[in-house]
Design an enzyme around this catalytic site. Structure first.
Site, PDB file in Angstrom:
ATOM      1  N   LYS A  38       0.905  -1.297  -0.030  1.00  0.00           N
ATOM      2  CA  LYS A  38      -0.013   0.119   0.041  1.00  0.00           C
ATOM      3  C   LYS A  38       0.817   1.139  -0.077  1.00  0.00           C
ATOM      4  O   LYS A  38       0.657   2.122  -0.790  1.00  0.00           O
ATOM      5  CB  LYS A  38      -0.961  -0.012   1.103  1.00  0.00           C
ATOM      6  CG  LYS A  38      -2.008  -0.974   1.291  1.00  0.00           C
ATOM      7  CD  LYS A  38      -2.809  -0.885   2.629  1.00  0.00           C
ATOM      8  CE  LYS A  38      -2.054  -1.058   3.996  1.00  0.00           C
ATOM      9  NZ  LYS A  38      -1.693  -2.222   4.223  1.00  0.00           N
ATOM     10  N   ASN A  93      -3.172   6.122   5.859  1.00  0.00           N
ATOM     11  CA  ASN A  93      -2.427   5.254   6.727  1.00  0.00           C
ATOM     12  C   ASN A  93      -1.039   5.274   6.601  1.00  0.00           C
ATOM     13  O   ASN A  93      -0.441   4.925   7.481  1.00  0.00           O
ATOM     14  CB  ASN A  93      -3.035   3.747   6.378  1.00  0.00           C
ATOM     15  CG  ASN A  93      -2.320   2.747   7.621  1.00  0.00           C
ATOM     16  OD1 ASN A  93      -2.968   2.574   8.774  1.00  0.00           O
ATOM     17  ND2 ASN A  93      -1.465   1.794   7.034  1.00  0.00           N
ATOM     18  N   HIS A 145      -3.478  -8.910  11.129  1.00  0.00           N
ATOM     19  CA  HIS A 145      -4.443  -8.149  11.942  1.00  0.00           C
ATOM     20  C   HIS A 145      -5.595  -9.632  12.512  1.00  0.00           C
ATOM     21  O   HIS A 145      -6.481  -8.928  12.849  1.00  0.00           O
ATOM     22  CB  HIS A 145      -5.103  -7.176  11.467  1.00  0.00           C
ATOM     23  CG  HIS A 145      -4.150  -5.978  10.955  1.00  0.00           C
ATOM     24  ND1 HIS A 145      -3.173  -5.519  11.987  1.00  0.00           N
ATOM     25  CD2 HIS A 145      -4.208  -5.290  10.070  1.00  0.00           C
ATOM     26  CE1 HIS A 145      -2.535  -4.382  11.274  1.00  0.00           C
ATOM     27  NE2 HIS A 145      -2.930  -4.539   9.989  1.00  0.00           N
TER      28      HIS A 145
END
Ligand code: UMA
Ligand code: ADP
Length: 444
Positions: free
Chosen positions: A114, A137, A182
């Protein structure tokens, strides 16, 4: 409206700045940490806004009509569920931004790549003369970009941020790839994937990785075939069909058009070729000229801590991939760098495992590694998994890990820090871990 801000890190602070700049009152700021990172700055600048730390007070939550939640706090936090009145709204900073802008947004998510792709697209837009706001982010909170009055936003969005976002209408959205991550926050990979998938809601155009095992299945059936009907472009390392991005032998290509030979792409590693193709597809979707985008690929060397070249010492390359914080990232680093050395890699791994399944690492370390040096909380779990196929050494700290890596090397080998884990058991964050590694390596 009784608006409460949950979290006093980067996001929470940017939300306070946003509301006060608009003249909208903030009823309170709450954080479960005793001493959240932005507390001192907040108290100095906003002495009149009540702040509660060390927990979420029931008396505050029970009066809240709008809760602006930072990404680090799950929506189903027990103190929120038990006290928030029915009908109260929970949203995040990306939702606030989306409600306030009308310029195009490039929205980028995925388990890995990302930050690299977000930065690349941002650089490409800049090179095309566009006033672009790049963040999310990635580090700069999205609301802080408003001050720059961008003509275009390029946003890296995490699954956490997407959970609290409803109104975003991206000009183009992508999920770069999906691998388990996560799992300390999500009950399953499906739940994590569903959060990421929200990025496609209301997207005008879609860019996707046609070789990812999961991503094509997230698209409507016609898009999953990878056709480009003007609103869906795919990328991958295979031969591209018309209007898709891919590779023709050693050349980046769009359909049958050769764009750039791989030797001209400055980024390091095979996975970064995928990132370059993704950036080209996203750039095309917002109308960036291909020659401008290619000129950026010829100069952009990548971000720190992502397969970053530290130094060569006695013929041994030392690579800092501290941002390899999940299994997929380390798998990609090992696969992507395998052909870059004559020998094998000594891998330094370990940290906070986030309930991940490490088994995909086993065949790769067996194939590409000389030894594995293990650090942090996941040390024992990784040792039990890997010691039957590869020499495993336990290290106390980064200095010890580097010296154990040094002892394991043979001629032609390299050393790769790519932990497959988060860093917070031993460091502030992945950046500090990478800096410590670099300092120790520089001192050799
Ligand atoms: N926390 C508490 N109690 C609280 C609030 C937070 O314990 O009341 C903890 C969280 O569990 C978390 C930490 O504090 O461990 C930080 O949470 P936060 O929401 O305050 O974080 P911010 O400082 O606002 O930073 C966030 C992103 N952090 C997270 O999503 C955890 C940053 O991404 C992002 O750069 C920033 O907003 C600006 O948008 C970091 C990250 O690690 C790099 N992201 C994850 C990832 O990339 O894998 C998703
Ligand atoms: P993110 O912001 O999603 O964490 P980064 O660009 O910061 O992504 O890269 C993080 C790590 O993920 C890198 O250090 C590398 O090991 C790995 N990585 C980068 N790009 C890819 C990709 N396209 N596919 C798989 N892994 C990747």
């Amino acid at each position: 409206m009784n608006t409460v801000i949950g979290g006093l890190g980067e996001t929470g602070f940017s939300c306070v700045q946003y509301f006060t700049a608009q003249g909208i009152p903030v009823a309170a700021v709450i954080d479960t940490r005793e001493n959240p990172p932005k507390l001192a700055e907040f108290k100095a600048l906003y002495p009149n806004i009540p702040v509660y730390t060390g927990g979420f007070p029931r008396e505050i939550i029970s009066k809240t009509q709008q809760l602006i939640l930072s990404p680090g706090i799950p929506k189903n936090h027990p103190d929120i569920i038990s006290a928030l009145p029915a009908g109260a709204e929970i949203i995040g900073d990306i939702e606030l931004l989306a409600r306030n802008i009308s310029v195009p947004v490039v929205a980028i998510t995925g388990s890995n790549g990302k930050s690299t792709v977000t930065t690349l697209v941002g650089e490409m837009a800049k090179a095309a003369g566009i006033r672009v706001g790049v963040g999310g982010n990635l580090g700069i909170p999205a609301l802080a970009l408003l001050a720059e009055n961008p003509e275009l936003y390029v946003l890296e969005l995490s699954s956490f941020q997407l959970e609290t976002t409803h109104s975003l209408r991206p000009k183009v959205a992508t999920v770069l790839n999906i691998c388990a991550d996560h799992l300390d926050r999500y009950a399953s990979v499906d739940e994590y994937t569903a959060a990421k998938c929200r990025i496609f809601q209301n997207a005008e155009q879609v860019v996707f990785n046609r070789q990812d095992p999961i991503v094509p299945g997230l698209l409507p059936p016609s898009d999953a075939r990878g056709r480009n009907d003007g609103n869906c472009i795919s990328f991958g390392l295979d031969l591209p069909l018309e209007n898709q991005y891919g590779l023709i032998e050693d050349c980046l290509a769009r359909g049958n058009e050769h764009l750039l030979t791989l030797s001209e792409v400055k980024l390091f590693g095979r996975h970064n070729v995928v990132n370059a193709l993704a950036a080209l597809a996203l750039g095309e979707s917002i109308g960036l000229p291909i020659p401008v985008m290619l000129s950026v690929l010829k100069t952009f060397t990548g971000l720190a801590h992502r397969c970053e070249w530290v130094r060569e010492l006695n013929g041994v390359p030392w690579i800092n991939d501290s941002k390899g914080t999940n299994v997929g990232a380390t798998v990609a680093a090992l696969q992507g760098l395998a052909s870059d050395i004559a020998g094998k890699w000594v891998l330094i791994a370990g940290g906070v495992g986030k309930n991940a399944d490490f088994t995909p690492l086993k065949p790769l370390v067996q194939q590409h590694c000389r030894a594995v040096v293990l650090l942090g909380e996941a040390q024992e779990e990784l040792y039990q998994l890997l010691h039957s196929v590869i020499p495993c050494l336990r290290a106390r700290d980064m200095a010890d890990a580097v010296s154990k890596a040094l002892e394991s090397l043979r001629i032609g080998d390299g050393v790769l820090l790519s932990p497959a884990c988060a860093s917070t058991d031993m460091f502030q964050n992945f950046a500090e871990r990478g800096e410590v590694f670099k300092r120790v390596v520089e001192s050799l």
